[in-house]
Design a protein around this motif. Structure first.
Motif, PDB file in Angstrom:
ATOM      1  N   CYS A 211       8.593 -27.133 -21.100  1.00  0.00           N
ATOM      2  CA  CYS A 211       7.338 -27.099 -20.354  1.00  0.00           C
ATOM      3  C   CYS A 211       7.434 -28.077 -19.185  1.00  0.00           C
ATOM      4  CB  CYS A 211       6.170 -27.470 -21.249  1.00  0.00           C
ATOM      5  SG  CYS A 211       4.598 -27.442 -20.370  1.00  0.00           S
TER       6      CYS A 211
ATOM      7  N   GLU B  34       4.786 -28.781 -17.198  1.00  0.00           N
ATOM      8  CA  GLU B  34       3.469 -29.340 -16.888  1.00  0.00           C
ATOM      9  C   GLU B  34       3.399 -30.792 -17.365  1.00  0.00           C
ATOM     10  OE1 GLU B  34       0.978 -27.787 -15.329  1.00  0.00           O
ATOM     11  OE2 GLU B  34       2.104 -25.911 -15.151  1.00  0.00           O
TER      12      GLU B  34
ATOM     13  N   HIS C  92       1.194 -32.635 -18.998  1.00  0.00           N
ATOM     14  CA  HIS C  92      -0.041 -32.647 -19.784  1.00  0.00           C
ATOM     15  C   HIS C  92       0.310 -32.922 -21.250  1.00  0.00           C
ATOM     16  CE1 HIS C  92       0.478 -27.978 -20.373  1.00  0.00           C
ATOM     17  NE2 HIS C  92       1.393 -28.663 -20.983  1.00  0.00           N
TER      18      HIS C  92
ATOM     19  N   HIS D  70       1.286 -31.610 -24.359  1.00  0.00           N
ATOM     20  CA  HIS D  70       1.796 -30.291 -24.778  1.00  0.00           C
ATOM     21  C   HIS D  70       1.155 -29.850 -26.092  1.00  0.00           C
ATOM     22  CE1 HIS D  70       4.653 -30.814 -21.556  1.00  0.00           C
ATOM     23  NE2 HIS D  70       5.061 -31.955 -22.090  1.00  0.00           N
TER      24      HIS D  70
ATOM     25  N   HIS E 191       2.073 -26.252 -27.913  1.00  0.00           N
ATOM     26  CA  HIS E 191       3.536 -26.129 -27.811  1.00  0.00           C
ATOM     27  C   HIS E 191       4.122 -27.522 -27.649  1.00  0.00           C
ATOM     28  CE1 HIS E 191       2.281 -25.543 -23.443  1.00  0.00           C
ATOM     29  NE2 HIS E 191       2.934 -26.675 -23.447  1.00  0.00           N
TER      30      HIS E 191
HETATM   31 ZN   LIG Z   1       3.159 -28.155 -21.984  1.00  0.00          ZN
END
Ligand SMILES: [Zn+2]
Length: 154
Positions: A20, A22, A24, A26, A31
């Protein structure tokens, strides 16, 4: 997510892991930072290099760290975490005279390096100081990483 294909020695796909991208939490999005296909066995990333390397091979803790060492012209494989190190991985690396282990400079990385060094007499940890392989490369380019190798061979 970034898809990270795992290829066999003939570059045929074995599996895909996902990271991932992002920034943020998770878990709050159901996830992990890294995601593996359900029931996929632990694998070594970049096994083609086991067959291409000479007497030395590098082992990183993350797939992206392995990509950085490849950019530097080294032959490298990745094991994504100490828990994923398997007996068959030891056998795959048993023929090398020198195995350099690039665990992250944290507790998990120390365990990663210790586990591989216990399994292989030819293995030795590289002392990363300023973050993992990728952090070190992002801060100073190739030279700091090459200096660590030079330190090791003196
Ligand atoms: Zn994530």
């Amino acid at each position: 997510m970034l898809a990270i294909p795992y290829l066999d020695r003939a570059d045929a796909p074995l599996t895909v892991r996902f990271r991932c991208l992002e920034d943020h939490d998770h878990r709050a999005h159901f996830h992990g930072k890294y995601n593996t296909i359900k029931d996929d066995p632990p694998r070594m990333y970049g096994v083609g290099d086991v067959h291409q390397a000479g007497d030395t091979i590098d082992v990183t803790e993350g797939e992206l760290d392995r990509i950085i060492l490849r950019k530097l012209g080294l032959h490298a494989v990745a094991i994504p975490g100490a828990a994923l190190w398997q007996g068959r991985h030891r056998r795959m690396l048993a023929g090398f005279n020198r195995v350099r282990v690039w665990g992250d400079p944290d507790d998990a990385g120390a365990e990663f390096t210790a586990r591989i060094c216990r399994a292989l007499r030819s293995a030795k940890g590289v002392r990363l100081r300023d973050g993992d392989v990728t952090d070190t490369y992002m801060q100073g380019g190739a030279q700091p990483l090459l200096n660590l190798i030079k330190e090791d061979s003196q």
